[in-house]
Design a protein around this motif. Structure first.
Motif, PDB file in Angstrom:
ATOM      1  N   ARG A 122       0.884  -1.237   0.148  1.00 46.77           N
ATOM      2  CA  ARG A 122       0.015   0.054  -0.069  1.00 46.77           C
ATOM      3  C   ARG A 122       0.849   1.217  -0.064  1.00 46.77           C
ATOM      4  O   ARG A 122       0.403   2.503  -0.320  1.00 46.77           O
ATOM      5  CB  ARG A 122      -0.895   0.050   1.212  1.00 46.77           C
ATOM      6  N   SER A 123       2.110   1.251   0.514  1.00 46.34           N
ATOM      7  CA  SER A 123       2.839   2.333   0.411  1.00 46.34           C
ATOM      8  C   SER A 123       3.241   2.760  -0.964  1.00 46.34           C
ATOM      9  O   SER A 123       3.800   3.969  -1.484  1.00 46.34           O
ATOM     10  CB  SER A 123       4.370   2.161   1.233  1.00 46.34           C
ATOM     11  N   SER A 124       2.892   1.715  -1.827  1.00 46.47           N
ATOM     12  CA  SER A 124       3.090   2.164  -3.363  1.00 46.47           C
ATOM     13  C   SER A 124       2.187   3.406  -3.868  1.00 46.47           C
ATOM     14  O   SER A 124       2.404   3.957  -4.877  1.00 46.47           O
ATOM     15  CB  SER A 124       3.061   1.117  -4.230  1.00 46.47           C
ATOM     16  N   PHE A 125       1.234   3.514  -3.032  1.00 47.11           N
ATOM     17  CA  PHE A 125       0.341   4.605  -3.446  1.00 47.11           C
ATOM     18  C   PHE A 125       0.789   5.768  -3.410  1.00 47.11           C
ATOM     19  O   PHE A 125       0.287   6.936  -4.067  1.00 47.11           O
ATOM     20  CB  PHE A 125      -0.949   4.651  -2.551  1.00 47.11           C
ATOM     21  N   ARG A 126       2.032   6.025  -2.706  1.00 43.64           N
ATOM     22  CA  ARG A 126       2.648   7.221  -2.677  1.00 43.64           C
ATOM     23  C   ARG A 126       3.183   8.019  -3.933  1.00 43.64           C
ATOM     24  O   ARG A 126       3.102   9.233  -4.039  1.00 43.64           O
ATOM     25  CB  ARG A 126       3.902   7.135  -1.924  1.00 43.64           C
ATOM     26  N   ILE A 127       3.348   7.224  -4.987  1.00 45.11           N
ATOM     27  CA  ILE A 127       3.684   7.744  -6.275  1.00 45.11           C
ATOM     28  C   ILE A 127       2.512   8.476  -6.853  1.00 45.11           C
ATOM     29  O   ILE A 127       2.602   9.563  -7.694  1.00 45.11           O
ATOM     30  CB  ILE A 127       4.018   6.758  -7.421  1.00 45.11           C
ATOM     31  N   ALA A 128       1.354   8.248  -6.391  1.00 42.84           N
ATOM     32  CA  ALA A 128       0.029   9.160  -6.824  1.00 42.84           C
ATOM     33  C   ALA A 128       0.165  10.462  -6.524  1.00 42.84           C
ATOM     34  O   ALA A 128      -0.711  11.336  -6.601  1.00 42.84           O
ATOM     35  CB  ALA A 128      -1.217   8.396  -6.749  1.00 42.84           C
ATOM     36  N   HIS A 129       0.799  10.830  -5.274  1.00 42.45           N
ATOM     37  CA  HIS A 129       0.900  11.969  -4.588  1.00 42.45           C
ATOM     38  C   HIS A 129       2.041  12.715  -4.826  1.00 42.45           C
ATOM     39  O   HIS A 129       2.207  14.149  -4.318  1.00 42.45           O
ATOM     40  CB  HIS A 129       0.989  11.793  -2.975  1.00 42.45           C
ATOM     41  N   VAL A 130       2.859  12.566  -5.841  1.00 44.44           N
ATOM     42  CA  VAL A 130       4.014  13.427  -6.392  1.00 44.44           C
ATOM     43  C   VAL A 130       3.526  14.515  -6.973  1.00 44.44           C
ATOM     44  O   VAL A 130       3.931  15.503  -6.669  1.00 44.44           O
ATOM     45  CB  VAL A 130       5.122  12.453  -7.265  1.00 44.44           C
ATOM     46  N   CYS A 131       2.488  14.617  -7.943  1.00 48.73           N
ATOM     47  CA  CYS A 131       2.238  15.645  -8.496  1.00 48.73           C
ATOM     48  C   CYS A 131       0.828  15.063  -9.427  1.00 48.73           C
ATOM     49  O   CYS A 131       0.648  13.942  -9.520  1.00 48.73           O
ATOM     50  CB  CYS A 131       3.190  16.142  -9.652  1.00 48.73           C
ATOM     51  N   ARG A 132       0.188  16.292  -9.859  1.00 51.81           N
ATOM     52  CA  ARG A 132      -1.211  15.945 -10.416  1.00 51.81           C
ATOM     53  C   ARG A 132      -1.006  15.130 -11.710  1.00 51.81           C
ATOM     54  O   ARG A 132      -1.915  13.967 -11.753  1.00 51.81           O
ATOM     55  CB  ARG A 132      -1.828  17.115 -10.843  1.00 51.81           C
TER      56      ARG A 132
ATOM     57  N   VAL B 179      -2.037   9.811 -14.306  1.00 51.58           N
ATOM     58  CA  VAL B 179      -1.454   8.353 -14.927  1.00 51.58           C
ATOM     59  C   VAL B 179      -1.438   7.280 -14.100  1.00 51.58           C
ATOM     60  O   VAL B 179      -2.079   6.241 -14.803  1.00 51.58           O
ATOM     61  CB  VAL B 179       0.179   8.632 -15.253  1.00 51.58           C
ATOM     62  N   VAL B 180      -1.409   7.205 -12.770  1.00 50.55           N
ATOM     63  CA  VAL B 180      -1.368   6.103 -11.941  1.00 50.55           C
ATOM     64  C   VAL B 180      -2.995   5.624 -11.930  1.00 50.55           C
ATOM     65  O   VAL B 180      -3.321   4.410 -12.187  1.00 50.55           O
ATOM     66  CB  VAL B 180      -1.216   6.389 -10.596  1.00 50.55           C
ATOM     67  N   LEU B 181      -4.156   6.614 -12.210  1.00 50.95           N
ATOM     68  CA  LEU B 181      -5.270   6.374 -12.164  1.00 50.95           C
ATOM     69  C   LEU B 181      -5.718   5.758 -13.248  1.00 50.95           C
ATOM     70  O   LEU B 181      -6.691   4.733 -13.229  1.00 50.95           O
ATOM     71  CB  LEU B 181      -6.300   7.527 -11.762  1.00 50.95           C
ATOM     72  N   ARG B 182      -5.036   5.795 -14.491  1.00 53.09           N
ATOM     73  CA  ARG B 182      -5.328   5.275 -15.937  1.00 53.09           C
ATOM     74  C   ARG B 182      -4.635   4.101 -15.962  1.00 53.09           C
ATOM     75  O   ARG B 182      -4.629   3.709 -17.076  1.00 53.09           O
ATOM     76  CB  ARG B 182      -5.152   6.475 -16.788  1.00 53.09           C
ATOM     77  N   THR B 183      -3.913   3.770 -15.267  1.00 50.12           N
ATOM     78  CA  THR B 183      -2.853   2.495 -15.395  1.00 50.12           C
ATOM     79  C   THR B 183      -3.614   1.250 -14.913  1.00 50.12           C
ATOM     80  O   THR B 183      -3.380   1.015 -13.779  1.00 50.12           O
ATOM     81  CB  THR B 183      -1.544   2.828 -14.737  1.00 50.12           C
TER      82      THR B 183
END
Length: 189
Positions: free
Chosen positions: A16-26, A31-35
């Motif tokens: 679950r810590s991998s979600f942090r990449i979605a918090h780097v920038c908009r 891109v994460v939400l569409r992958t």
């Protein structure tokens, strides 16, 4: 480019810590939400604990997270690992058949006899993409003598309900209800 980021994100799930990449920038968040591949790996790496009432906050968080996975993982099969199985979850899946159609692997740990009924009903209704099914009984579960009385109410599932099932791992008491010709790898627990 977004395609390169998507390829990187598709390989980045660890926990679950991998979600942090979605918090780097908009942009990264979009891109994460569409992958879809990222979310498919999430479904394979998480154990959803659906114990207790659907009115409790921890249960709702787990359930809402799982519903989000169903929406975000559109191109890949889902691998679900569940602790407990409830009628509330069964109701959600029957109302959202597109989610059920994408489940290719299902691991369920049952803790009470009453949790088998909604699972049985889901399997009976049909899971055409399901290839692997594992049902585990908690050692402290109430399966046993009460189950023997209740078992006469269940009948083997029709072949059409699980046409692609190739791997089945289940306790001996449940095995006859689920076994079918398509199963190549069967394990009694």
């Amino acid at each position: 480019p977004a395609e390169t980021l998507s390829d990187i994100f598709a390989r980045s799930w660890h926990n679950r810590s991998s979600f942090r990449i979605a918090h780097v920038c908009r942009r990264w968040r979009l891109v994460v939400l569409r992958t879809s591949a990222f979310w498919g790996d999430v479904s394979d790496g998480e154990v959803f604990d659906l114990e207790g009432s659907y009115r409790t906050i921890p249960w709702r968080r787990q359930f809402e997270f799982m519903k989000a996975l169903f929406k975000l993982c559109t191109l890949r099969g889902l691998h679900l690992h569940l602790n407990h199985f409830s009628y509330h979850f069964f109701g959600y899946l029957t109302r959202h058949q597109e989610a059920t159609l994408r489940i290719v692997s299902l691991h369920v740990k049952l803790f009470r006899i009453r949790e088998f009924q909604p699972l049985y009903e889901l399997l009976k209704a049909g899971m055409p993409s399901l290839k692997k099914l594992e049902i585990v009984l908690d050692p402290m579960s109430d399966f046993g003598f009460p189950w023997l009385e209740d078992a006469k109410n269940y009948h083997p599932l029709p072949h059409s309900s699980l046409p692609r099932l190739h791997a089945l791992s289940t306790p001996q008491v449940i095995f006859p209800l689920l076994m079918r010709e398509s199963v190549e790898d069967a394990t009694l627990l």
